[in-house]
Design an enzyme around this catalytic site. Structure first.
Site, PDB file in Angstrom:
ATOM      1  N   ARG A  87       0.850  -0.333  -3.125  1.00 46.81           N
ATOM      2  CA  ARG A  87       1.259  -1.714  -3.419  1.00 46.81           C
ATOM      3  C   ARG A  87       0.315  -2.620  -2.657  1.00 46.81           C
ATOM      4  O   ARG A  87       0.203  -2.536  -1.434  1.00 46.81           O
ATOM      5  CB  ARG A  87       2.720  -1.929  -2.969  1.00 46.81           C
ATOM      6  CG  ARG A  87       3.227  -3.366  -3.100  1.00 46.81           C
ATOM      7  CD  ARG A  87       3.218  -3.790  -4.566  1.00 46.81           C
ATOM      8  NE  ARG A  87       3.943  -5.010  -4.810  1.00 46.81           N
ATOM      9  CZ  ARG A  87       3.463  -6.245  -4.618  1.00 46.81           C
ATOM     10  NH1 ARG A  87       2.268  -6.431  -4.128  1.00 46.81           N
ATOM     11  NH2 ARG A  87       4.205  -7.292  -4.915  1.00 46.81           N
ATOM     12  N   GLU A  95       4.859  -9.999 -13.610  1.00 42.74           N
ATOM     13  CA  GLU A  95       5.558  -8.790 -14.064  1.00 42.74           C
ATOM     14  C   GLU A  95       5.316  -8.607 -15.564  1.00 42.74           C
ATOM     15  O   GLU A  95       4.974  -9.562 -16.268  1.00 42.74           O
ATOM     16  CB  GLU A  95       7.054  -8.918 -13.798  1.00 42.74           C
ATOM     17  CG  GLU A  95       7.427  -9.112 -12.332  1.00 42.74           C
ATOM     18  CD  GLU A  95       7.027  -7.967 -11.428  1.00 42.74           C
ATOM     19  OE1 GLU A  95       7.061  -6.798 -11.872  1.00 42.74           O
ATOM     20  OE2 GLU A  95       6.667  -8.230 -10.270  1.00 42.74           O
ATOM     21  N   ARG A 132       6.126   2.830  -1.515  1.00 39.70           N
ATOM     22  CA  ARG A 132       4.713   2.653  -1.878  1.00 39.70           C
ATOM     23  C   ARG A 132       3.949   2.305  -0.604  1.00 39.70           C
ATOM     24  O   ARG A 132       4.447   1.564   0.243  1.00 39.70           O
ATOM     25  CB  ARG A 132       4.561   1.517  -2.892  1.00 39.70           C
ATOM     26  CG  ARG A 132       5.268   1.777  -4.202  1.00 39.70           C
ATOM     27  CD  ARG A 132       5.197   0.595  -5.135  1.00 39.70           C
ATOM     28  NE  ARG A 132       5.938  -0.545  -4.603  1.00 39.70           N
ATOM     29  CZ  ARG A 132       6.193  -1.674  -5.269  1.00 39.70           C
ATOM     30  NH1 ARG A 132       5.739  -1.832  -6.501  1.00 39.70           N
ATOM     31  NH2 ARG A 132       6.887  -2.648  -4.729  1.00 39.70           N
TER      32      ARG A 132
END
Length: 170
Positions: A87, A95, A132
């Protein structure tokens, strides 16, 4: 047992409290910031990776680990061979379904996919709640997180604690 008004009132009170708790819990589910942008895809279609990278100075971030980018999920999440899901720390891109999602993802794909990238992992917080790895992605000595911000393809998303202050990249 005879049902009395007080029993009905107690059941109703319990239902109201339960609904209130459920609605407050659902508000904690991350739904994105609603960030979008209108940078046209055509801006990068005729540019090579070198054209893009030539607009940026080398970063002062340090490569701690490197690997080949095997997959680009979106503009702020990639997979790196030998490391896993990354990330990009300090940035938020649109998104899926939001304006600019495709452009941000294609920008990262153009610069990273199939190429060896370096990672400067956030020493203050190595992983997010989805496990992540939080990192600055370094492409040919350049800070990809910074490039996304400067190109208008991402917004600052500073969540302390973090080794990095993305406000310094804008």
């Amino acid at each position: 047992m005879r049902i009395q008004k007080k029993h009905i009132l107690i059941v109703l009170a319990i239902l109201i409290v339960a609904l209130g708790v459920m609605s407050s819990v659902s508000s904690y589910v991350y739904k994105g910031t609603g960030f979008s942008h209108s940078v046209p895809a055509s801006k990068y279609s005729g540019m090579s990776t070198d054209d893009i990278l030539s607009n940026y100075s080398d970063t002062d971030c340090n490569v701690e680990v490197s690997g080949v980018c095997t997959k680009v999920v979106d503009g702020d999440t990639i997979y790196v061979d030998g490391v896993g899901k990354i990330r990009l720390v300090g940035v938020n891109t649109p998104e899926k379904g939001a304006g600019g999602y495709d452009v941000s993802k294609e920008f990262v794909t153009k610069l990273c996919k199939g190429k060896t990238v370096g990672l400067d992992i956030d020493n203050s917080k190595n992983n997010d709640k989805y496990n992540r790895t939080l990192a600055v992605v370094i492409v040919d000595g350049k800070n990809l997180n910074e490039m996304l911000l400067k190109e208008g393809l991402a917004e600052v998303m500073y969540i302390p604690p973090s080794e990095f202050n993305p406000n310094q990249w804008t």
